[in-house]
Scaffold this motif. Sequence first.
Motif, PDB file in Angstrom:
ATOM      1  N   ILE A  99      25.731  -2.243  -3.562  1.00  9.24           N
ATOM      2  CA  ILE A  99      25.279  -1.497  -2.069  1.00  9.24           C
ATOM      3  C   ILE A  99      24.904  -2.601  -1.059  1.00  9.24           C
ATOM      4  O   ILE A  99      25.205  -2.565  -0.364  1.00  9.24           O
ATOM      5  CB  ILE A  99      24.315  -0.738  -2.039  1.00  9.24           C
ATOM      6  CG1 ILE A  99      24.926   0.610  -2.685  1.00  9.24           C
ATOM      7  CG2 ILE A  99      24.042  -0.520  -0.894  1.00  9.24           C
ATOM      8  CD1 ILE A  99      23.851   1.321  -2.279  1.00  9.24           C
ATOM      9  N   LEU A 100      24.303  -3.896  -1.491  1.00  4.21           N
ATOM     10  CA  LEU A 100      23.458  -4.700  -0.339  1.00  4.21           C
ATOM     11  C   LEU A 100      24.716  -5.266  -0.536  1.00  4.21           C
ATOM     12  O   LEU A 100      25.044  -6.623   1.124  1.00  4.21           O
ATOM     13  CB  LEU A 100      21.927  -5.475  -0.747  1.00  4.21           C
ATOM     14  CG  LEU A 100      21.602  -4.555  -0.449  1.00  4.21           C
ATOM     15  CD1 LEU A 100      19.934  -5.841  -1.871  1.00  4.21           C
ATOM     16  CD2 LEU A 100      20.743  -4.241   0.479  1.00  4.21           C
ATOM     17  N   VAL A 101      25.375  -6.332  -0.963  1.00  6.67           N
ATOM     18  CA  VAL A 101      26.951  -6.568  -1.227  1.00  6.67           C
ATOM     19  C   VAL A 101      28.126  -6.412  -0.656  1.00  6.67           C
ATOM     20  O   VAL A 101      28.036  -7.153   0.648  1.00  6.67           O
ATOM     21  CB  VAL A 101      27.735  -7.501  -2.900  1.00  6.67           C
ATOM     22  CG1 VAL A 101      28.996  -8.066  -2.490  1.00  6.67           C
ATOM     23  CG2 VAL A 101      25.905  -7.061  -3.199  1.00  6.67           C
ATOM     24  N   ILE A 102      28.003  -5.047  -0.424  1.00  2.54           N
ATOM     25  CA  ILE A 102      29.284  -4.267   0.626  1.00  2.54           C
ATOM     26  C   ILE A 102      28.398  -4.504   2.149  1.00  2.54           C
ATOM     27  O   ILE A 102      29.727  -4.606   2.831  1.00  2.54           O
ATOM     28  CB  ILE A 102      29.004  -3.168  -0.134  1.00  2.54           C
ATOM     29  CG1 ILE A 102      30.173  -3.009  -1.328  1.00  2.54           C
ATOM     30  CG2 ILE A 102      29.970  -1.974   0.585  1.00  2.54           C
ATOM     31  CD1 ILE A 102      30.239  -1.015  -2.012  1.00  2.54           C
ATOM     32  N   VAL A 103      27.168  -4.261   2.296  1.00  7.00           N
ATOM     33  CA  VAL A 103      27.048  -3.954   3.302  1.00  7.00           C
ATOM     34  C   VAL A 103      27.080  -5.553   4.514  1.00  7.00           C
ATOM     35  O   VAL A 103      26.969  -5.929   5.752  1.00  7.00           O
ATOM     36  CB  VAL A 103      25.674  -4.238   3.116  1.00  7.00           C
ATOM     37  CG1 VAL A 103      24.479  -4.163   4.924  1.00  7.00           C
ATOM     38  CG2 VAL A 103      25.352  -2.532   3.377  1.00  7.00           C
ATOM     39  N   TRP A 129      21.156  -3.043 -10.176  1.00  4.69           N
ATOM     40  CA  TRP A 129      22.804  -2.526 -10.059  1.00  4.69           C
ATOM     41  C   TRP A 129      23.561  -2.242  -8.834  1.00  4.69           C
ATOM     42  O   TRP A 129      24.170  -3.142  -8.178  1.00  4.69           O
ATOM     43  CB  TRP A 129      23.433  -2.544 -10.999  1.00  4.69           C
ATOM     44  CG  TRP A 129      22.724  -4.212 -12.471  1.00  4.69           C
ATOM     45  CD1 TRP A 129      22.637  -3.775 -13.697  1.00  4.69           C
ATOM     46  CD2 TRP A 129      23.547  -5.521 -12.423  1.00  4.69           C
ATOM     47  NE1 TRP A 129      22.411  -4.971 -14.579  1.00  4.69           N
ATOM     48  CE2 TRP A 129      22.914  -6.354 -13.590  1.00  4.69           C
ATOM     49  CE3 TRP A 129      23.725  -6.241 -11.717  1.00  4.69           C
ATOM     50  CZ2 TRP A 129      22.980  -7.348 -13.543  1.00  4.69           C
ATOM     51  CZ3 TRP A 129      23.625  -8.351 -11.609  1.00  4.69           C
ATOM     52  CH2 TRP A 129      23.652  -8.078 -12.532  1.00  4.69           C
ATOM     53  N   GLN A 130      23.484  -0.597  -9.153  1.00  4.53           N
ATOM     54  CA  GLN A 130      24.017  -0.584  -7.845  1.00  4.53           C
ATOM     55  C   GLN A 130      23.127  -0.700  -6.345  1.00  4.53           C
ATOM     56  O   GLN A 130      24.079  -0.882  -5.307  1.00  4.53           O
ATOM     57  CB  GLN A 130      23.206   1.060  -7.890  1.00  4.53           C
ATOM     58  CG  GLN A 130      24.382   1.895  -8.546  1.00  4.53           C
ATOM     59  CD  GLN A 130      23.687   1.691 -10.291  1.00  4.53           C
ATOM     60  OE1 GLN A 130      22.623   1.894 -10.750  1.00  4.53           O
ATOM     61  NE2 GLN A 130      24.434   2.269 -11.015  1.00  4.53           N
TER      62      GLN A 130
END
Length: 75
Positions: free
Chosen positions: A11-15, A6-7
């Motif tokens: 992180i991928l969504v934020i990037v 999930w982390q």
Amino acid sequence: MSIGPWQIILILVIVLIIFGAGKLPRVAGDLAKGIKNFKKGMADEDEPKAADAAPEALESAKSDAAEKKDKAAQG
């Protein structure tokens, strides 16, 4: 404490939000080039003696060529 799935997804969504879908391939390519250059730099530090030997070989080749030209001019 380890990073879970999930982390990583977060992180991928934020990037993706920061860079956008169009810029991600370019960012990934730049990152890959940076890693490649870093590895190449680390490998170059391991072999400094080979780089030092090259100028000596070049210098001896130049002096050999000069000697041959002198002999040809004299004879």
